[in-house]
Write an enzyme that holds these catalytic residues in place. Structure first.
Site, mmCIF file in Angstrom:
data_model
loop_
_atom_site.group_PDB
_atom_site.id
_atom_site.type_symbol
_atom_site.label_atom_id
_atom_site.label_comp_id
_atom_site.label_asym_id
_atom_site.label_seq_id
_atom_site.Cartn_x
_atom_site.Cartn_y
_atom_site.Cartn_z
ATOM 1 N N ASP A 110 8.271 5.076 0.140
ATOM 2 C CA ASP A 110 8.870 6.165 0.919
ATOM 3 C C ASP A 110 8.280 6.273 2.316
ATOM 4 O O ASP A 110 8.485 7.275 3.005
ATOM 5 C CB ASP A 110 8.699 7.495 0.185
ATOM 6 C CG ASP A 110 7.242 7.930 0.057
ATOM 7 O OD1 ASP A 110 6.344 7.120 0.390
ATOM 8 O OD2 ASP A 110 7.005 9.073 -0.363
ATOM 9 N N ASP B 141 2.884 -20.000 1.234
ATOM 10 C CA ASP B 141 3.030 -21.146 0.337
ATOM 11 C C ASP B 141 2.226 -20.893 -0.928
ATOM 12 O O ASP B 141 1.719 -19.786 -1.148
ATOM 13 C CB ASP B 141 2.585 -22.438 1.038
ATOM 14 C CG ASP B 141 1.184 -22.327 1.644
ATOM 15 O OD1 ASP B 141 0.340 -21.573 1.095
ATOM 16 O OD2 ASP B 141 0.921 -22.985 2.669
ATOM 17 N N SER C 97 5.419 6.904 3.268
ATOM 18 C CA SER C 97 4.413 7.956 3.461
ATOM 19 C C SER C 97 3.139 7.397 4.090
ATOM 20 O O SER C 97 2.389 8.135 4.741
ATOM 21 C CB SER C 97 4.088 8.655 2.141
ATOM 22 O OG SER C 97 3.632 7.733 1.163
ATOM 23 N N HIS D 225 -1.411 -12.946 -0.912
ATOM 24 C CA HIS D 225 -2.688 -13.220 -0.255
ATOM 25 C C HIS D 225 -2.747 -14.627 0.324
ATOM 26 O O HIS D 225 -3.780 -15.029 0.849
ATOM 27 C CB HIS D 225 -3.846 -12.996 -1.238
ATOM 28 C CG HIS D 225 -4.132 -11.557 -1.481
ATOM 29 N ND1 HIS D 225 -4.979 -11.118 -2.488
ATOM 30 C CD2 HIS D 225 -3.697 -10.432 -0.855
ATOM 31 C CE1 HIS D 225 -5.040 -9.801 -2.456
ATOM 32 N NE2 HIS D 225 -4.269 -9.361 -1.477
ATOM 33 N N THR D 226 -1.656 -15.362 0.221
ATOM 34 C CA THR D 226 -1.595 -16.635 0.941
ATOM 35 C C THR D 226 -1.548 -16.403 2.444
ATOM 36 O O THR D 226 -1.822 -17.314 3.227
ATOM 37 C CB THR D 226 -0.365 -17.458 0.494
ATOM 38 O OG1 THR D 226 -0.405 -18.745 1.099
ATOM 39 C CG2 THR D 226 0.935 -16.780 0.898
ATOM 40 N N VAL E 261 1.439 4.037 -4.026
ATOM 41 C CA VAL E 261 0.807 5.358 -3.979
ATOM 42 C C VAL E 261 1.818 6.458 -4.310
ATOM 43 O O VAL E 261 1.780 7.038 -5.389
ATOM 44 C CB VAL E 261 0.140 5.600 -2.613
ATOM 45 C CG1 VAL E 261 -0.440 7.010 -2.532
ATOM 46 C CG2 VAL E 261 -0.977 4.575 -2.407
ATOM 47 N N GLY F 148 5.143 5.804 -4.002
ATOM 48 C CA GLY F 148 6.403 5.090 -4.068
ATOM 49 C C GLY F 148 6.804 4.598 -2.696
ATOM 50 O O GLY F 148 6.175 4.917 -1.686
ATOM 51 N N HIS G 196 0.828 -1.202 0.000
ATOM 52 C CA HIS G 196 0.000 0.000 0.000
ATOM 53 C C HIS G 196 0.864 1.254 0.000
ATOM 54 O O HIS G 196 0.442 2.297 -0.522
ATOM 55 C CB HIS G 196 -0.925 0.005 1.219
ATOM 56 C CG HIS G 196 -2.117 -0.884 1.067
ATOM 57 N ND1 HIS G 196 -3.411 -0.460 1.285
ATOM 58 C CD2 HIS G 196 -2.219 -2.194 0.724
ATOM 59 C CE1 HIS G 196 -4.263 -1.453 1.083
ATOM 60 N NE2 HIS G 196 -3.548 -2.527 0.750
#
Length: 316
Positions: free
Chosen positions: A75, A244, A77, A194-195, A71, A73, A67
């Site tokens: 950094d 996995d 933020s 998302h594992t 947005v 990069g 996330h």
């Protein structure tokens, strides 16, 4: 279509405006060798402690890295807290981020700064990148070298946040990620993150009973989960604390929780990669490492455009 254009434009702005060759060139695994030689050991130990306290700290830290990078990069933020409430984490698209992820980074920053040799010399952005790697590795995923040398951004605003949504189709996903300089293969490999972890009911409830790509037994289970508890959630795969390739096997069986995940299998243009990763965990791990390295290069700040924040929550 409007959302697709918005996502593409936002990602393209991040890529074009922030991904300068000089900034990327400063990145190297041994950046802190003479500045803070024990950096990786310190972060590893701190993340291990955070994971022992909270089982969701690993997926939360990994999500936080993504996330952040897509947005402004990479950094840090996303970590900034503005007194007027105008910051990235208070955008509705970031409300799914869990406090455990933020605390994992703050704990690691405190651990690094407790070493006199390292104090105030390591960026929050680099600590976030290392914590994401450790979250993957300590959950059973691949180990990989993290390129370091990022500086922290000074700005965080709520309205700039544009992220992929749980109902994105393949074209929308590819448009967003290509704006960041990432390929479809990179996108599918990163989706494998998302594992780990879970998703709240609002992110997938709309699919229950209407999306024919969802396994009927899973739909029935989710209907019960979300109808009885407004704050309900479900795990993204059957091994939510293990990194996995079970995520991809779930997609083959119609058991992907998010629509933007399941579309990777239902769309024939991406199905082959899902099948490949489902049958070859090593291939998934290799491509995930490569994609995380590419993601970590997005939006890199230099000394001229950033700083080393003393407190990750506030610009100096």
């Amino acid at each position: 279509m409007a959302r697709l254009r918005l996502a593409f434009v936002a990602a393209a702005v991040v890529s074009a405006a922030f991904m300068s060759p000089s900034a990327v060139a400063q990145l190297r695994p041994d950046y802190y060798a003479s500045i803070c030689p024990n950096l990786e050991t310190i972060v590893r130990g701190s993340v291990q402690q955070s994971m022992a306290k909270s089982p969701i700290s690993a997926p939360a830290a990994l999500r936080l890295f993504f996330h952040d990078c897509v947005v402004r990069g990479c950094d840090a933020s996303i970590m900034i807290v503005n007194s007027n409430g105008d910051d990235e984490w208070r955008n509705s698209d970031n409300q799914s981020l869990k406090p455990d992820g933020f605390q994992t980074i703050l704990n690691a920053k405190a651990a690094v700064d407790s070493d006199p040799q390292c104090r105030y010399k390591v960026s929050c952005a680099d600590i976030l990148a290392l914590a994401a790697k450790e979250s993957v590795y300590q959950s059973g995923g691949p180990n990989y070298q993290v390129e370091l040398g990022r500086y922290d951004g000074r700005v965080s605003t709520r309205d700039i946040v544009v992220l992929p949504h749980a109902n994105f189709n393949l074209d929308q996903l590819n448009a967003f990620f290509s704006g960041l300089g990432l390929s479809q293969t990179d996108m599918i490999a990163l989706s494998g993150g998302h594992t780990l972890g879970a998703a709240d009911c609002p992110f997938f409830q709309y699919r229950i009973g209407t999306d024919t790509t969802m396994d009927s037994s899973l739909a029935a289970q989710l209907r019960g989960t979300c109808s009885s508890n407004p704050n309900g959630f479900a795990f993204l795969d059957g091994s939510p604390v293990s990194f996995d390739n079970a995520f991809y096997r779930n997609l083959q069986g119609g058991r992907g929780l998010l629509g933007s995940d399941q579309v990777l299998y239902s769309d024939t243009r991406s199905r082959g990669t899902v099948d490949y990763y489902a049958s070859n965990q090593g291939a998934f791990f290799g491509d995930f490492k490569a994609a995380m390295t590419k993601l970590g290069r997005v939006g890199v700040k230099t000394a001229a455009t950033g700083e080393i924040r003393r407190d990750c929550r506030f610009p100096n």
